[in-house]
Design a protein around this motif. Structure first.
Motif, PDB file in Angstrom:
ATOM      1  N   THR A  29      45.177  94.148  85.768  1.00 29.91           N
ATOM      2  CA  THR A  29      44.395  93.391  86.742  1.00 29.91           C
ATOM      3  C   THR A  29      44.683  91.911  86.512  1.00 29.91           C
ATOM      4  N   ASP A  30      44.308  91.074  87.443  1.00 32.41           N
ATOM      5  CA  ASP A  30      44.542  89.647  87.254  1.00 32.41           C
ATOM      6  C   ASP A  30      43.730  89.109  86.075  1.00 32.41           C
ATOM      7  N   ASP A  31      42.537  89.640  85.886  1.00 29.93           N
ATOM      8  CA  ASP A  31      41.726  89.230  84.734  1.00 29.93           C
ATOM      9  C   ASP A  31      42.429  89.598  83.424  1.00 29.93           C
ATOM     10  N   GLU A  32      42.938  90.819  83.328  1.00 31.84           N
ATOM     11  CA  GLU A  32      43.648  91.247  82.114  1.00 31.84           C
ATOM     12  C   GLU A  32      44.908  90.414  81.906  1.00 31.84           C
ATOM     13  N   TYR A  33      45.617  90.159  82.959  1.00 30.61           N
ATOM     14  CA  TYR A  33      46.874  89.413  82.929  1.00 30.61           C
ATOM     15  C   TYR A  33      46.668  87.984  82.406  1.00 30.61           C
ATOM     16  N   ARG A  34      45.551  87.385  82.756  1.00 30.26           N
ATOM     17  CA  ARG A  34      45.287  85.988  82.382  1.00 30.26           C
ATOM     18  C   ARG A  34      44.340  85.837  81.190  1.00 30.26           C
ATOM     19  N   ARG A  35      43.821  86.928  80.679  1.00 29.87           N
ATOM     20  CA  ARG A  35      42.859  86.900  79.570  1.00 29.87           C
ATOM     21  C   ARG A  35      43.538  86.477  78.274  1.00 29.87           C
ATOM     22  N   ASP A  36      42.832  85.685  77.478  1.00 32.86           N
ATOM     23  CA  ASP A  36      43.313  85.320  76.147  1.00 32.86           C
ATOM     24  C   ASP A  36      43.246  86.566  75.275  1.00 32.86           C
ATOM     25  N   THR A  37      44.397  87.106  74.938  1.00 28.74           N
ATOM     26  CA  THR A  37      44.464  88.324  74.122  1.00 28.74           C
ATOM     27  C   THR A  37      44.911  88.015  72.693  1.00 28.74           C
ATOM     28  N   PHE A  40      50.223  83.917  70.852  1.00 28.09           N
ATOM     29  CA  PHE A  40      50.470  82.508  70.547  1.00 28.09           C
ATOM     30  C   PHE A  40      50.285  81.649  71.797  1.00 28.09           C
ATOM     31  N   PHE A  41      50.736  82.163  72.940  1.00 23.59           N
ATOM     32  CA  PHE A  41      50.557  81.453  74.206  1.00 23.59           C
ATOM     33  C   PHE A  41      49.393  82.060  74.990  1.00 23.59           C
ATOM     34  N   LYS A  42      48.458  82.608  74.251  1.00 20.80           N
ATOM     35  CA  LYS A  42      47.157  83.125  74.674  1.00 20.80           C
ATOM     36  C   LYS A  42      47.235  84.404  75.497  1.00 20.80           C
ATOM     37  N   SER A  43      47.662  84.327  76.745  1.00 22.32           N
ATOM     38  CA  SER A  43      47.614  85.469  77.658  1.00 22.32           C
ATOM     39  C   SER A  43      49.001  86.017  77.942  1.00 22.32           C
ATOM     40  N   VAL A  44      49.032  87.161  78.625  1.00 24.07           N
ATOM     41  CA  VAL A  44      50.307  87.690  79.117  1.00 24.07           C
ATOM     42  C   VAL A  44      50.949  86.648  80.022  1.00 24.07           C
ATOM     43  N   HIS A  45      50.160  86.070  80.923  1.00 20.60           N
ATOM     44  CA  HIS A  45      50.684  85.042  81.824  1.00 20.60           C
ATOM     45  C   HIS A  45      51.245  83.848  81.048  1.00 20.60           C
ATOM     46  N   GLY A  46      50.496  83.368  80.057  1.00 23.21           N
ATOM     47  CA  GLY A  46      50.958  82.227  79.270  1.00 23.21           C
ATOM     48  C   GLY A  46      52.253  82.520  78.533  1.00 23.21           C
ATOM     49  N   THR A  47      52.375  83.741  78.030  1.00 26.31           N
ATOM     50  CA  THR A  47      53.581  84.121  77.284  1.00 26.31           C
ATOM     51  C   THR A  47      54.769  84.285  78.233  1.00 26.31           C
ATOM     52  N   LEU A  48      54.539  84.846  79.404  1.00 28.21           N
ATOM     53  CA  LEU A  48      55.621  84.950  80.389  1.00 28.21           C
ATOM     54  C   LEU A  48      56.060  83.565  80.855  1.00 28.21           C
ATOM     55  N   ASN A  49      55.121  82.646  81.048  1.00 35.02           N
ATOM     56  CA  ASN A  49      55.475  81.273  81.393  1.00 35.02           C
ATOM     57  C   ASN A  49      56.322  80.657  80.287  1.00 35.02           C
ATOM     58  N   HIS A  50      55.935  80.912  79.030  1.00 40.59           N
ATOM     59  CA  HIS A  50      56.706  80.393  77.901  1.00 40.59           C
ATOM     60  C   HIS A  50      58.140  80.928  77.927  1.00 40.59           C
ATOM     61  N   LEU A  51      58.303  82.202  78.241  1.00 43.06           N
ATOM     62  CA  LEU A  51      59.656  82.762  78.330  1.00 43.06           C
ATOM     63  C   LEU A  51      60.469  82.046  79.401  1.00 43.06           C
ATOM     64  N   GLY A 141      57.740  91.861  72.903  1.00 41.53           N
ATOM     65  CA  GLY A 141      56.991  92.714  71.987  1.00 41.53           C
ATOM     66  C   GLY A 141      55.541  92.290  71.891  1.00 41.53           C
ATOM     67  N   GLN A 142      55.287  90.996  71.843  1.00 42.79           N
ATOM     68  CA  GLN A 142      53.905  90.514  71.833  1.00 42.79           C
ATOM     69  C   GLN A 142      53.172  90.942  73.103  1.00 42.79           C
ATOM     70  N   ILE A 143      53.840  90.807  74.231  1.00 43.88           N
ATOM     71  CA  ILE A 143      53.215  91.205  75.503  1.00 43.88           C
ATOM     72  C   ILE A 143      52.933  92.703  75.497  1.00 43.88           C
ATOM     73  N   ASN A 144      53.861  93.489  74.978  1.00 47.17           N
ATOM     74  CA  ASN A 144      53.631  94.937  74.871  1.00 47.17           C
ATOM     75  C   ASN A 144      52.403  95.232  74.023  1.00 47.17           C
ATOM     76  N   ALA A 145      52.228  94.489  72.925  1.00 51.14           N
ATOM     77  CA  ALA A 145      51.048  94.683  72.078  1.00 51.14           C
ATOM     78  C   ALA A 145      49.778  94.327  72.839  1.00 51.14           C
ATOM     79  N   ALA A 146      49.823  93.262  73.621  1.00 50.78           N
ATOM     80  CA  ALA A 146      48.652  92.871  74.412  1.00 50.78           C
ATOM     81  C   ALA A 146      48.331  93.938  75.452  1.00 50.78           C
ATOM     82  N   ILE A 147      49.357  94.486  76.077  1.00 52.04           N
ATOM     83  CA  ILE A 147      49.146  95.544  77.075  1.00 52.04           C
ATOM     84  C   ILE A 147      48.461  96.742  76.421  1.00 52.04           C
ATOM     85  N   THR A 148      48.893  97.104  75.223  1.00 57.26           N
ATOM     86  CA  THR A 148      48.277  98.200  74.488  1.00 57.26           C
ATOM     87  C   THR A 148      46.822  97.864  74.142  1.00 57.26           C
ATOM     88  N   ALA A 149      46.579  96.636  73.691  1.00 60.54           N
ATOM     89  CA  ALA A 149      45.215  96.218  73.347  1.00 60.54           C
ATOM     90  C   ALA A 149      44.302  96.222  74.570  1.00 60.54           C
TER      91      ALA A 149
END
Length: 170
Positions: A29-37, A40-51, A141-149
């Motif tokens: 969901t958009d909430d999950e995608y943007r949630r601080d999980t 290092f770059f907080k959220s899935v969105h933040g980490t994808l932006n970093h990539l 890998g970090q994003i995968n861990a967040a998805i699992t969490a």
């Protein structure tokens, strides 16, 4: 394996793994995608932006154009979720022809650039290029861990799966 074959494989892997990862990112969901999980770059969105920033707007420009853009590693360069997805797909695929076009001796050279802290650096070309692809693997890998969490199924991103898929096609 020569440098073109090795780094070509890593570039194809980066593009393949990004698409595979997004099969699971898209289920958030958009909430999950943007949630601080706790990444290092907080959220899935933040980490994808970093990539997008690190691999494609900094490193690819350094390797392809010899320029060192002035960007922060945590810059949010794309707020739109769908557009970030498309930009990452395009950017990851752009490495493949870039690597194929380089002469073999380029891999034996050096990469001169200015770091994000403004420090002039000169590093061995091939190991520094390996860092770029390793960096992407780390953050996926970090994003995968967040998805699992977040209680979703994560992607199978082992390089071996791409190698087997390419062997079946050959």
């Amino acid at each position: 394996m020569d440098a073109h074959a090795h780094f070509g494989l890593l570039a194809r892997y980066g593009a393949w793994a990004t698409r595979k990862l997004y099969q699971h990112v898209d289920a958030l969901t958009d909430d999950e995608y943007r949630r601080d999980t706790g990444l290092f770059f907080k959220s899935v969105h933040g980490t994808l932006n970093h990539l997008l920033v690190a691999e494609h707007q900094l490193w690819r420009v350094r390797f392809a154009e010899g320029r060192s853009p002035s960007l922060k590693l945590n810059a949010e360069v794309e707020t739109n979720r769908a557009r970030l997805r498309e930009r990452l797909f395009e950017a990851s695929e752009a490495w493949v022809p870039l690597i194929a076009a380089w002469p073999a001796q380029r891999f034996e050279g050096r990469l001169d650039y200015v770091s994000t802290e403004g420090v002039q650096r000169s590093l061995p070309f091939a190991p520094t290029l390996a860092h770029v692809f390793n960096h992407g693997t780390h953050h996926r890998g970090q994003i995968n861990a967040a998805i699992t969490a977040l209680d979703h199924e994560c992607a199978e991103l082992d390089l071996l799966f791409l190698i087997m898929a390419e062997a079946r096609k050959a």
